[in-house]
Enzyme design. Structure first.
Site, PDB file in Angstrom:
ATOM      1  CB  SER A   1      -3.994  41.082 -34.963  1.00 39.72           C
ATOM      2  OG  SER A   1      -4.463  41.169 -33.663  1.00 39.72           O
TER       3      SER A   1
ATOM      4  CG  HIS B   1       0.901  41.516 -32.502  1.00 39.54           C
ATOM      5  ND1 HIS B   1       1.045  40.357 -33.233  1.00 39.54           N
ATOM      6  CD2 HIS B   1      -0.383  41.524 -32.063  1.00 39.54           C
ATOM      7  CE1 HIS B   1      -0.094  39.702 -33.234  1.00 39.54           C
ATOM      8  NE2 HIS B   1      -0.977  40.379 -32.528  1.00 39.54           N
TER       9      HIS B   1
ATOM     10  CD  GLU C   1       4.374  38.777 -34.591  1.00 37.21           C
ATOM     11  OE1 GLU C   1       4.591  37.713 -35.197  1.00 37.21           O
ATOM     12  OE2 GLU C   1       3.366  39.479 -34.824  1.00 37.21           O
TER      13      GLU C   1
ATOM     14  CG  ASN D   1      -2.441  37.243 -36.110  1.00 36.20           C
ATOM     15  OD1 ASN D   1      -3.346  36.431 -35.972  1.00 36.20           O
ATOM     16  ND2 ASN D   1      -2.136  38.128 -35.190  1.00 36.20           N
TER      17      ASN D   1
END
Ligand code: NAI
Length: 286
Positions: free
Chosen positions: A122, A143, A155, A193
């Site tokens: 992450s 991700h 991602e 994130n």
């Protein structure tokens, strides 16, 4: 270079919150999946969770009984790391740089030069995880979002050395898995994130300062249209994982105060109250 049509086998490392869903969607897309964990109980729980997800899919008319059976038949579980030989290996273990680096060194030594190595991290820069690999060009970030079998976004993160063709293959694979991929360059927390970190950090600070309690804050945020408030969401994500992500971003941004980890979150981690997966976090679960 490995291209989409050559991918037949996918190995998923780590059968926790994220590995389960990643294994499920890979098997649903027809890939032969090897799901690994150090912990045999985690593997049993993962298979149960996947069966449960598929049964729910049947109830909702989104999955057929035949698809469920085919999906489960495509998944083999193992506690033997030497069996993690595949065309694409997707890692979803603890969010700790050194643990990931040592895992990837071993994965690289048992796989062919064609295998794509991907991390579901992450927050840890892809360039950093790949630093000691012999072939950092075939290492890439992939991700997923939680729950991985439902959330569409992936991602695809290129580190400094990632070959563009490898990122493209993972982009194409994400689409084949029914996802909506976006390409990103390497930076702590990538895109989502980094932006979302403030949602957690500031909510924890607001509660820590006694402005309101966590249930009140969740209710308020949910009343504005968010599906989940930050505390309910941290319970879903895993408070330990969410905390590790914050620590890793705080360090990566040179201790920038805006990413400072929260004391109440650290206490939850210390107490082993990690959210839904331990049946207790901010809330309690049956
Ligand atoms: P988790 O704690 O639910 O599961 C991790 C699993 O990995 C455990 O079953 C554990 O036994 C296993 N494991 C630990 N060390 C291992 C090792 N050396 N080799 C093999 N297995 C090992 O963690 P979760 O939440 O699934 O997170 C995994 C990764 O995915 C982390 O990098 C995290 O940052 C990332 N991630 C997590 C999301 C979330 O919402 N929980 C969302 C997107 C990414």
């Amino acid at each position: 270079m490995m291209e989409l049509e050559n991918i037949k086998k996918i190995a998923v490392v780590g059968a926790g919150t994220m590995g389960q869903g990643i294994a499920q969607i890979s098997a649903m897309a027809g890939y032969s999946v090897r799901l690994f964990d150090l912990n045999a109980t985690a593997l049993e729980n993962a298979v149960q969770k996947i069966e449960g997800n598929l049964s729910k899919g049947i109830e909702r008319g989104k999955v057929t009984e035949a698809q469920k059976e085919a999906c489960l038949a495509n998944i083999q579980t193992t506690v033997e790391q030497s069996e993690l030989v595949a065309d694409v290996v997707i890692e979803a273990i603890v969010e700790k740089l050194e643990v990931k680096k040592s895992l990837f060194a071993q994965l690289e030594s048992i796989n062919s030069d064609q295998t794509i190595l991907a991390s579901n991290t992450s927050s840890i820069p892809i360039t950093r995880i790949a630093a000691d690999l012999k072939h950092p060009e075939r290492f890439v970030g992939m991700h997923f979002f939680n729950p991985a079998h439902i959330m569409k976004l992936v991602e695809v993160i290129s580190g400094a050395a990632t070959a563009p063709a490898i990122a493209q293959t993972i982009y194409d694979l994400s689409k084949k898995l029914g996802k909506v991929p976006v390409m990103a360059n390497d930076a702590p927390g990538f895109i989502v994130n980094r932006v979302a970190r403030h949602f957690y950090v500031e909510s924890l600070k607001t509660v820590e300062e006694g402005v309101t309690d966590f249930e009140g804050l969740d209710k308020l945020i949910e009343s504005t249209g968010f599906k989940m408030g930050p505390f309910r969401l941290m319970d879903l994500i895993g408070i330990d994982t969410n905390y590790s992500v914050t620590v890793s971003m705080f360090n990566a941004f040179h201790q920038d105060a805006k990413f400072r980890p929260s004391r109440i979150q650290q206490q939850k981690v210390d107490a082993g109250h990690h959210g839904r997966k331990t049946k207790k976090g901010f809330y309690t679960y049956d």
